[in-house]
Design a protein around this motif. Structure first.
Motif, PDB file in Angstrom:
ATOM      1  N   LEU A 228       0.684  -1.184  -0.063  1.00 15.77           N
ATOM      2  CA  LEU A 228      -0.016   0.105  -0.076  1.00 15.77           C
ATOM      3  C   LEU A 228       0.921   1.152  -0.129  1.00 15.77           C
ATOM      4  N   ARG A 229       0.711   2.093  -0.916  1.00 17.04           N
ATOM      5  CA  ARG A 229       1.368   3.288  -1.187  1.00 17.04           C
ATOM      6  C   ARG A 229       0.561   4.413  -0.637  1.00 17.04           C
ATOM      7  N   LEU A 230       0.747   5.022   0.557  1.00 15.85           N
ATOM      8  CA  LEU A 230      -0.147   6.070   0.840  1.00 15.85           C
ATOM      9  C   LEU A 230       0.505   7.273   1.469  1.00 15.85           C
ATOM     10  N   LEU A 231       2.097   7.387   1.439  1.00 18.78           N
ATOM     11  CA  LEU A 231       2.588   8.367   1.976  1.00 18.78           C
ATOM     12  C   LEU A 231       2.485   9.847   1.089  1.00 18.78           C
ATOM     13  N   GLY A 232       1.963  10.775   1.716  1.00 17.27           N
ATOM     14  CA  GLY A 232       1.648  11.988   0.725  1.00 17.27           C
ATOM     15  C   GLY A 232       0.355  11.994   0.149  1.00 17.27           C
ATOM     16  N   ARG A 337      14.685   9.505   1.698  1.00 16.70           N
ATOM     17  CA  ARG A 337      14.278   9.517   0.344  1.00 16.70           C
ATOM     18  C   ARG A 337      12.883   8.866  -0.093  1.00 16.70           C
ATOM     19  N   ASP A 338      12.552   7.803   0.781  1.00 17.98           N
ATOM     20  CA  ASP A 338      11.200   7.147   0.685  1.00 17.98           C
ATOM     21  C   ASP A 338       9.934   7.971   1.125  1.00 17.98           C
ATOM     22  N   TYR A 339      10.243   9.028   1.996  1.00 15.08           N
ATOM     23  CA  TYR A 339       9.286   9.663   2.635  1.00 15.08           C
ATOM     24  C   TYR A 339       8.604  10.637   1.759  1.00 15.08           C
ATOM     25  N   ALA A 340       7.341  10.466   1.430  1.00 10.98           N
ATOM     26  CA  ALA A 340       7.018  11.357   0.385  1.00 10.98           C
ATOM     27  C   ALA A 340       5.995  12.466   1.060  1.00 10.98           C
ATOM     28  N   GLY A 341       5.475  12.302   2.438  1.00 12.31           N
ATOM     29  CA  GLY A 341       4.708  12.898   2.896  1.00 12.31           C
ATOM     30  C   GLY A 341       3.975  11.973   4.021  1.00 12.31           C
ATOM     31  N   GLU A 381      12.904  19.699   3.984  1.00 11.53           N
ATOM     32  CA  GLU A 381      12.375  19.911   2.833  1.00 11.53           C
ATOM     33  C   GLU A 381      10.944  18.788   2.484  1.00 11.53           C
ATOM     34  N   ARG A 382      10.762  17.989   3.307  1.00 11.08           N
ATOM     35  CA  ARG A 382       9.460  16.943   3.107  1.00 11.08           C
ATOM     36  C   ARG A 382       8.402  17.738   3.541  1.00 11.08           C
TER      37      ARG A 382
END
Length: 418
Positions: A228-232, A337-341, A381-382
């Motif tokens: 499950l991709r749910l960051l950001g 790097r992997d943390y998109a939000g 920057e995130r």
């Protein structure tokens, strides 16, 4: 022209026969209920009871056939498909998401009793009562809540004895009573009962009756892993090991995140408490889970979402888990790097808010405790971290005095009043 409008059809025609069926049903409804105001479907909100009905339904072993022949085309055309038991209670209700949500307003949901004795004239109930195919258009429905809808239904019979097993119904707008709907429903019912017979023969029994009374022989193959991709993002992307991917609704994204966090499962009340700020609604929750099950089936037929408690038969990971594992290994750069939000940033579900706070706090504390200028600046920057005063002050302390990046940080702190 719809069948409902064909009042001038010749005697003996299909259209006239259906109108006669509806007229007789209206008379029965008046005798049974007295007033349309009393036509209210009773809903059994117990998930365990619904699961037992599904598992014990004679068509359960071949539900995948009906899903392919009816549910998938109905979903594409804004319609919904319902299958009842022999008593008129809805066992499966699937199809277009928007239409399913509208249908909740008239309690056309799994577990609801849509027999004539409860709601009066309607395609599912009247088909059961008469044992014949029927179409009901708009105001022909006895229940006022159903008069904005049209529906077609055909009975499904046990081969040999002819015993009614339930009905298959299509509900929606005028497309639901088109001239090809009844033939399509009859063909789907015939395909399902034929498939039961074929499976019985393949198993060496040769008994249609035992196949119709049987259950699915076992759980379908479970996928090795779901991710499950749910960051950001508020609409998570769910990927299966077969390569298929789907984008989930915000509510389904919340449910899947909660299931990932509680792999041993959540009871109905526990899941409702994690999703809703108030006490929640058992019928609404069950309807959401039904729609989610349909989405999971489209992703991979081997995926099962069980109940009592709610849990998946597949391993479910998330990109938030990936970030936390990187932190545990001390791989802060990879985590950043992997943390998109934040996970599902727009969600107000209590359980999701707790997961979001835990994820963002863990990342922040790990980066600040690491004491690396590049990592702290990457954190700033995130999404959601630029205004972190403590992190900005730490970055200033860690950067060399003549670093050109200090100016932007000082300006940001000034804007924050720090």
């Amino acid at each position: 022209m719809t069948i409902a409008a064909e009042r001038g059809a010749p005697r003996g025609s299909t259209a006239q026969r259906m109108r006669d069926l509806v007229a007789a049903s209206r008379r029965r409804s008046l005798r049974l209920l007295g007033s349309p105001d009393r036509a209210q479907p009773a809903v059994d909100a117990a998930e365990a009871d619904l699961d037992r009905r599904r598992a014990g339904h004679p068509l359960a072993p071949v539900y995948d056939v009906l899903h392919t022949l009816l549910v998938q085309p109905a979903t594409a055309t804004g319609l919904i498909v319902a299958i009842t038991d022999a008593a008129g209670r809805l066992v499966w209700v699937e199809g277009d998401d928007a239409t399913l949500r509208r249908a909740e307003g008239m309690a056309f949901v799994p577990g609801a009793d849509w027999s004539e004795r409860t709601v009066g004239t309607c395609a599912p109930g009247t088909a059961l009562e008469t044992g014949d195919a029927v179409q009901v258009a708009g105001r022909e429905h006895f229940a006022p809540a159903a008069q904005a809808w049209s529906c077609s239904a055909v009975p499904v019979r046990r081969p040999g004895s002819g015993e009614l097993l339930g009905v298959i119904d299509v509900t929606g707008g005028t497309d639901a009573i088109g001239p090809h709907t009844i033939p399509l429903l009859r063909a789907a019912a015939a395909a399902a009962t034929t498939e039961l017979h074929v499976r019985a023969l393949a198993q060496g029994s040769g008994s249609i009756r035992s196949a119709l009374n049987g259950h699915a022989s076992g759980e379908a193959r479970a996928p090795a892993r779901l991710h499950l991709r749910l960051l950001g993002r508020d609409r998570a992307e769910l990927a299966a090991s077969n390569g298929a991917r789907i984008e989930l609704t915000p509510r389904h994204s919340e449910i899947m995140l909660l299931l990932a966090t509680h792999p041993s499962g959540l009871s109905g009340p526990e899941l409702a408490a994690e999703l809703y700020r108030d006490d929640g609604n058992a019928v609404t929750l069950r309807a959401e889970v039904t729609r989610l099950r349909a989405a999971l089936t489209r992703l991979d037929p081997g995926i099962r979402l069980a109940s009592q408690p709610y849990r998946l038969n597949a391993e479910l990971g998330t990109d938030a888990d990936d970030v936390l594992r990187s932190i545990d290994r001390g791989a802060h750069r990879r985590a950043l790097r992997d943390y998109a939000g934040a996970p599902l940033p727009g969600s107000e579900a209590p359980g999701v808010e707790a997961i979001r706070a835990r994820t963002t706090t863990t990342l922040r504390e790990a980066v600040l405790g690491h004491g690396n200028a590049e990592a702290v600046i990457a954190l700033l920057e995130r999404p959601g971290h630029a205004d972190d005063i403590e992190a900005n002050l730490l970055a200033l302390r860690l950067l060399p005095p003549r670093s050109p990046r200090r100016a932007a940080i000082i300006a940001r702190l000034d804007a924050l009043g720090a």
